[in-house]
Design a protein around this motif. Structure first.
Motif, short mmCIF file in Angstrom:
data_model
loop_
_atom_site.label_atom_id
_atom_site.label_comp_id
_atom_site.label_asym_id
_atom_site.label_seq_id
_atom_site.Cartn_x
_atom_site.Cartn_y
_atom_site.Cartn_z
N LEU A 91 18.14 -24.57 -24.46
CA LEU A 91 18.51 -23.72 -23.24
C LEU A 91 18.21 -22.51 -23.04
O LEU A 91 17.95 -21.88 -21.92
N ALA A 92 18.39 -21.59 -24.34
CA ALA A 92 18.24 -20.30 -24.01
C ALA A 92 16.83 -20.14 -23.87
O ALA A 92 16.42 -19.16 -23.10
N VAL A 93 15.92 -20.80 -24.53
CA VAL A 93 14.44 -20.74 -24.43
C VAL A 93 13.95 -21.09 -22.76
O VAL A 93 13.21 -20.41 -22.12
N GLN A 94 14.66 -22.09 -22.06
CA GLN A 94 14.54 -22.38 -20.95
C GLN A 94 14.81 -21.27 -19.82
O GLN A 94 14.29 -20.96 -18.84
N LEU A 95 15.90 -20.50 -20.16
CA LEU A 95 16.27 -19.40 -19.43
C LEU A 95 15.41 -18.17 -19.47
O LEU A 95 15.04 -17.63 -18.46
N LEU A 96 14.76 -18.13 -20.84
CA LEU A 96 13.82 -17.08 -21.05
C LEU A 96 12.47 -17.24 -20.15
O LEU A 96 12.10 -16.33 -19.37
N GLU A 97 12.00 -18.66 -20.07
CA GLU A 97 11.00 -18.78 -19.42
C GLU A 97 11.11 -18.65 -17.85
O GLU A 97 10.26 -18.14 -17.04
N LEU A 98 12.45 -18.96 -17.34
CA LEU A 98 12.71 -18.81 -16.00
C LEU A 98 12.83 -17.27 -15.63
O LEU A 98 12.11 -16.73 -14.88
N VAL A 99 13.26 -16.42 -16.49
CA VAL A 99 13.47 -14.97 -16.13
C VAL A 99 11.91 -14.45 -16.27
O VAL A 99 11.57 -13.36 -15.48
N MET A 100 10.99 -14.72 -17.44
CA MET A 100 9.89 -14.65 -17.38
C MET A 100 8.98 -14.74 -16.03
O MET A 100 8.30 -13.78 -15.58
N THR A 101 8.93 -15.93 -15.71
CA THR A 101 8.01 -16.49 -14.65
C THR A 101 8.49 -16.62 -13.22
O THR A 101 7.83 -16.28 -12.35
N GLN A 102 9.94 -16.77 -13.09
CA GLN A 102 10.53 -16.88 -11.71
C GLN A 102 11.67 -16.00 -11.84
O GLN A 102 12.87 -16.89 -11.99
N PRO A 103 11.96 -14.78 -11.86
CA PRO A 103 13.27 -14.14 -12.06
C PRO A 103 14.00 -14.53 -10.93
O PRO A 103 13.59 -14.05 -9.77
N PRO A 104 15.13 -14.97 -11.19
CA PRO A 104 16.12 -15.50 -9.97
C PRO A 104 16.49 -14.48 -9.11
O PRO A 104 16.62 -14.56 -7.80
N ALA A 105 16.63 -13.28 -9.43
CA ALA A 105 17.11 -12.00 -8.78
C ALA A 105 16.10 -11.03 -8.03
O ALA A 105 16.12 -10.03 -7.76
N GLY A 106 14.80 -11.99 -8.36
CA GLY A 106 13.39 -10.84 -7.90
C GLY A 106 13.03 -9.98 -9.07
O GLY A 106 13.73 -9.97 -10.14
N ALA A 107 11.69 -9.63 -8.95
CA ALA A 107 11.00 -9.02 -10.08
C ALA A 107 11.49 -7.79 -10.49
O ALA A 107 11.79 -7.41 -11.70
N GLN A 108 12.24 -6.95 -9.60
CA GLN A 108 12.86 -5.82 -9.79
C GLN A 108 13.85 -5.95 -11.14
O GLN A 108 14.23 -5.13 -11.63
N GLN A 109 14.52 -7.06 -11.07
CA GLN A 109 15.71 -7.18 -11.96
C GLN A 109 15.44 -7.86 -13.10
O GLN A 109 16.18 -8.16 -13.98
N ARG A 110 13.94 -8.18 -13.31
CA ARG A 110 13.93 -8.90 -14.42
C ARG A 110 13.89 -8.38 -15.52
O ARG A 110 14.34 -8.59 -16.56
#
Length: 505
Positions: A91-110
């Motif tokens: 689960l933690a790795v899936q969240l890391l992939e999400l943040v890296m590739t498609q940051p939920p709050a926009g690239a500025q908050q990545r």
């Protein structure tokens, strides 16, 4: 008979002939035929212009050189050592992939989400999975704020991988710095061998938990460090500043670098029990007088030009557009103990400040209170006028109350509101977070305010305020799409942040 093109001697001689023809010109020498390459021109008559024949030979010869070059065998890198940490959970790795590739709050908050993930990963004793190491190293190469924490969780495979590419070489130094700063007992030799850019974070980190150990590191290389490094190391002393630092700061007052001397003087402003503070008190007392039969007036006289000892204590050349005597008064007040004022008036802090009208003296008091984080004087000075630098001196609850009052009083003034919010330490309390969301919602410039305050809302907002954000977003509808986007990004950011924390529990 045509020589085979792979014969080095034949080709080399032919290629020299091509060069000679180009050098002396085709009017004097014809280009050699293409036979050595095993190629014949399409026009068998051989009546092609000499210039065209030379260009053909040059183009084909260059291609033959490129295609026939034999690569030198590369050294096989050593096998990567085994990792010491277990991989983070799925689960933690899936969240890391999400943040890296498609940051939920926009690239500025990545970066903020990545730093949170990496810190949680490090705290849990885990590592980044191998497949994501290249992406993480690329992101941290571009974003320096990620490097130190990333270096802690790439483990042995990440260090090995970093050794294969020059642009990832920072990982080795960052990992060494992270390891050194985490050790309770740091070997001065290990610290001295770190690059300058990595030594400063080590000192800053160590000052937070062991100021004496950090000071000993700085002292161990003081005489050989460059002025730039001495100044940077002293700047780190703003954390954990105490009386034990005084001998080094007194030594720094005699430094050959003006920048080092200035930092030392500023730091000594934060030590009201120091020898320099006593010297400043001796200079200040003759300048401060009570007036009137009831001694309820307070008068301040400007100082005369300082002597050599005064210049050593920081009474030097004033900044542009400042009077010299006014500047010297400010520096004297900033360095002297605050008790000089209340002892002179015989009154409490608030009453003493109420009697003081000299602007230079007030500037010096603000510097002194900021450096010493004196809550009583800070509160009294804030009642005279807002100063963001004084807010951190207040206790947390009082600080948040003062900021909320300032936000309310500032109304729709974006700069003042955001400046006040910026003085709060993250994370904020639940009550402050909810109250702040409510006040932002009431502002006519809410969209602009939220936009400029986003970095602070991202870092400080307590989850207790998320319900208020959701209600605000629903009530907003399509009335303000820019504001709706900001609110959605805030909600997504804090939702993902909370999920990251839970994934490592």
């Amino acid at each position: 008979m045509t020589e085979h093109p792979t014969t080095p001697t034949g080709f080399d001689a032919w290629w020299r002939e091509v060069g000679n023809a180009a050098l002396v010109g085709t009017a004097r020498r014809s280009a050699p035929t293409l036979d050595v390459l095993g190629v014949r021109r399409p026009d068998a008559s051989g009546d092609a212009p000499r210039e065209a024949a030379l260009l053909d030979a040059a183009a084909l010869g260059a291609a033959a050189l490129q295609s026939g070059r034999v690569s030198h065998p590369a050294d096989t890198p050593p096998t990567a050592p085994a990792d010491a940490r277990p991989e983070a959970s799925r689960l933690a790795v899936q969240l890391l992939e999400l943040v890296m590739t498609q940051p939920p709050a926009g690239a500025q908050q990545r970066p903020a989400l990545l730093i949170h993930w990496l810190r949680e990963c490090d705290a849990g004793g885990h590592r980044v999975p191998h497949a994501l190491l290249p992406t993480l190293l690329d992101l941290a190469t571009a974003q320096r704020s990620l490097r130190r924490v990333a270096a802690r969780v790439v483990d042995e495979r990440g260090l090995w991988l970093a050794g294969q590419r020059p642009d990832w070489s920072w990982v080795i130094d960052a990992a060494a710095g992270a390891d050194v700063s985490a050790e309770p007992d740091i070997d001065p030799d290990d610290w001295a061998r770190l690059p300058s850019a990595e030594r400063v974070p080590v000192v800053a980190s160590l000052r937070a938990r062991d100021p004496d150990a950090a000071r000993h590191l700085v002292e161990s290389t003081w005489s050989t460090d460059a002025a730039r490094d001495r100044r940077a190391h002293l700047e780190a002393f703003r954390v954990g500043l105490g009386p034990a630092d005084e001998p080094l700061l007194e030594r720094a007052l005699d430094d050959r670098s003006a920048g080092v001397r200035d930092v030392a003087a500023d730091l000594l402003d934060g030590l009201p029990g120091s020898a320099r503070a006593a010297r400043m008190a001796e200079r200040l007392r003759p300048l401060v007088h009570t007036t009137g039969m009831l001694r309820r007036g307070l008068e301040v006289t400007l100082p005369d030009e300082p002597d050599v000892a005064g210049r050593r204590d920081g009474l030097g050349k004033p900044p542009p557009r400042r009077s010299a005597r006014g500047w010297w008064l400010e520096r004297i007040v900033a360095g002297a103990p605050l008790e000089v004022w209340t002892d002179t008036t015989g009154a409490d802090v608030a009453t003493t400040l109420g009697r003081l009208a000299d602007d230079d003296a007030l500037l010096g008091l603000r510097r002194a209170v900021t450096a010493r984080r004196d809550a009583v004087w800070a509160a009294a000075l804030l009642r005279r006028g807002w100063d963001a630098a004084l807010v951190p001196a207040l206790p947390r609850a009082e600080r948040e109350a003062v900021v909320l009052d300032r936000v309310k009083a500032s109304g729709d003034k974006v700069g003042e509101v955001v400046g006040a919010i910026a003085t709060l330490d993250a994370p904020w309390s639940p009550d402050t977070s909810v109250a702040l969301v409510g006040r932002l919602r009431q502002a006519r410039t809410a969209s602009t305010l939220v936009s400029y305050a986003m970095p602070h809302l991202v870092a400080g907002l307590h989850p207790a305020a998320l319900d208020a954000l959701e209600r605000w977003q629903r009530a907003l509808g399509d009335a303000d799409r820019a504001l709706a986007t900001h609110l959605r990004n805030l909600l997504q950011f804090h939702s993902v942040k909370r999920s990251i924390s839970e994934a490592f529990r």
